[in-house]
Design an enzyme around this catalytic site. Sequence first.
Site, PDB file in Angstrom:
ATOM      1  N   ASP A 198       0.824  -1.207   0.000  1.00  0.00           N
ATOM      2  CA  ASP A 198       0.000   0.000   0.000  1.00  0.00           C
ATOM      3  C   ASP A 198       0.863   1.265   0.000  1.00  0.00           C
ATOM      4  O   ASP A 198       2.053   1.240   0.321  1.00  0.00           O
ATOM      5  CB  ASP A 198      -0.910   0.012   1.233  1.00  0.00           C
ATOM      6  CG  ASP A 198      -0.117   0.009   2.538  1.00  0.00           C
ATOM      7  OD1 ASP A 198       0.878  -0.748   2.615  1.00  0.00           O
ATOM      8  OD2 ASP A 198      -0.475   0.746   3.468  1.00  0.00           O
ATOM      9  N   GLU A 199       0.226   2.364  -0.356  1.00  0.00           N
ATOM     10  CA  GLU A 199       0.751   3.723  -0.169  1.00  0.00           C
ATOM     11  C   GLU A 199       2.158   3.941  -0.729  1.00  0.00           C
ATOM     12  O   GLU A 199       2.962   4.659  -0.141  1.00  0.00           O
ATOM     13  CB  GLU A 199       0.727   4.092   1.330  1.00  0.00           C
ATOM     14  CG  GLU A 199      -0.676   4.142   1.910  1.00  0.00           C
ATOM     15  CD  GLU A 199      -0.697   4.577   3.371  1.00  0.00           C
ATOM     16  OE1 GLU A 199      -1.635   5.282   3.753  1.00  0.00           O
ATOM     17  OE2 GLU A 199       0.227   4.208   4.122  1.00  0.00           O
ATOM     18  N   ASN A 200       2.434   3.335  -1.850  1.00  0.00           N
ATOM     19  CA  ASN A 200       3.713   3.599  -2.505  1.00  0.00           C
ATOM     20  C   ASN A 200       3.522   4.707  -3.534  1.00  0.00           C
ATOM     21  O   ASN A 200       2.889   4.501  -4.573  1.00  0.00           O
ATOM     22  CB  ASN A 200       4.239   2.332  -3.182  1.00  0.00           C
ATOM     23  CG  ASN A 200       5.491   2.606  -4.011  1.00  0.00           C
ATOM     24  OD1 ASN A 200       6.253   3.527  -3.718  1.00  0.00           O
ATOM     25  ND2 ASN A 200       5.687   1.826  -5.055  1.00  0.00           N
TER      26      ASN A 200
END
Length: 650
Positions: A291-293
């Site tokens: 997530d959240e890259n």
Amino acid sequence: MPWPKSIQENNQRFIINENLTVSIDGEDPKRLQHAVTSFLRRLSNRSGVFLSHGFAVPLSDEEQAPIQISYQKSAELIIEDDESYQLDVESNKVRLVAHTDVGAIRGLETLLQLLTNNDSEYYLPGVSISDAPRFVWRGLMIDVSRHFHPIDVIKRNLDAMASVKMNVFHWHLTDDQGFRIESKTYPKLHKLASDGLYYTQEQIKEIVEYASILGIRVIPEFDVPGHATAILTAYPELGSKPRATYKIERFSGVFDPTLDPTNEAVYVFLENLFTEIAPLFPDSYFHIGGDENEGKHWDANEDIQKFKREHNLATNHDLQTYFNIRLEQILNKLDKKLVGWDEIMTPNIPKTAIIHSWRGEHEGLPKGGTLIEAAKKGYNTILSNGFYIDRMESVVKHYLTEPIGNIELTPEERKRILGGEVTMWSELVTPLTIDSRIWPRTAAIAERLWSPKEVTDIDNMLKRLEVINYRLEEVGITHIRNKNVILRNLSNNQDISALEVLSNVCEPLKIYSRNEGGTEYKTFSPFTLFADACNVDAKDALKFKQVVKNYTISLSEEHKSDVISLLETWAKNHKAFQKMDKNPKLALLESLSYNLSEVSKFLLKSIQNEKISKKDMQNFKTQLETLKQPFADVELVIANDMENLFEALK
């Protein structure tokens, strides 16, 4: 709690006395022997009855035990396990029948919850209960990277999970703030990237075994390719920024350090690491985060951009898909199936992956968000959107989060929605406070995932939750007792009654506004402040909301006296607060205490029809507006109800 699938009363009563015994009929009764021992201890402690037998008795044709448990097989701890049970309580016999030992464990928890009493005896009311979970995946995720939580914290929360029939512990072991597991293959991970706070491999095995005894699966999470600062602190050569050095992150948020998906050494590293770690976790699923890259270091690296062009990867999302597929192949060799946050869902990800939905409805997704999209595309999926308890939102909001809603699904699509997970991100929690952030709200979410869809009566839930709340102390949860520990710390061990009054109408700031931007607190900041003593669903605030509602509707003298009683408590409280020897921590609460007292005095005058001057009115309006503002990372959650009361009194 959770409410059973079917329950019928029979007007009988099973009396608890010293002769109570429990027998077990089933193969390999290890789990049930543990569960029965726990059941008998808790039953004896609640009732005060001195039992003659403190453990399960051998099954015997000559002497039938009053409580008889039978099951057919030991559960394998897979998503196909049968957790159903049938429980029948009569005046002289209790029968608990299940297909698996785990189903019997779930039934024992129900049996214990039935215990009641009159003034002369404890007893189990006569009932017939047929029960089975609505969803097969009912989990709790605990993040141990942002703040490390020792094994005693994990164990007591596993016990609490079992008490409300949850069956998946998702262990978030790595992130920017720490790598929390011993690696003998890459020892720099725990030596350089954990601040010395990590689990040995023997401790991991201990927790997995402990969870297994309770009928709980353990899913590890190693978050990659983003959230990788800790990994890169130990092995910077695996990063996407050439010649960079990294340090363990002390703040919260989303950070740039990212593994380089074009570097073959990264895959060698991950395959070696996972080959070492995966056997510690028998479950067939392995969570890789994903997530959240934001890909900022990818964008700045010309070699990575060249790789994308050569492999026809148009976006960073395509590049991460390439990375995830390589990971899936590694895990497949280890007999593991990949689980990832919903960003991993792309056309090329194998259907064996589980999509973990943390985002709700947004542009480009069908009604129901990524959960429904994943199910319709053929993926098994689990829901966490709506169950983020670290957002410090009311239990009612979580309880009303319906995983499926009224969306039409085929039977096959419905089957792919496995259930959901409560997520406890730990940026703002320590072992002292984590229990108060997880419980009791998680018990209500557990009911949402176990009980039939139509079980949605909020008032009934809150009534039962009040009982479950203090029963959680029985399994070691510290959410109630540690509140006073923090208040004594704040006051240097003075009389904390004035602080208790304030804490019962204040709640921590919600939806990450306490630590907006992630830079107010570091991982080693103090978390023994007033905000840490305050909980969601502040009990006197809930009470005041109800009595104000009752009074403004009825204007009865009975409801009026309820309002007056609470207002008088707050009006007098500032005097008690002033008697305390002040320190810098208490000084932050001075304005809150004073203005609450003054507004309460004004409302008392109003409700009792006393004369009010223009100056009184002006002061009231000013003080009320002050009370609507945050104080020391909390909000006074009765401010709006005070205003509503004033409007009704005009």
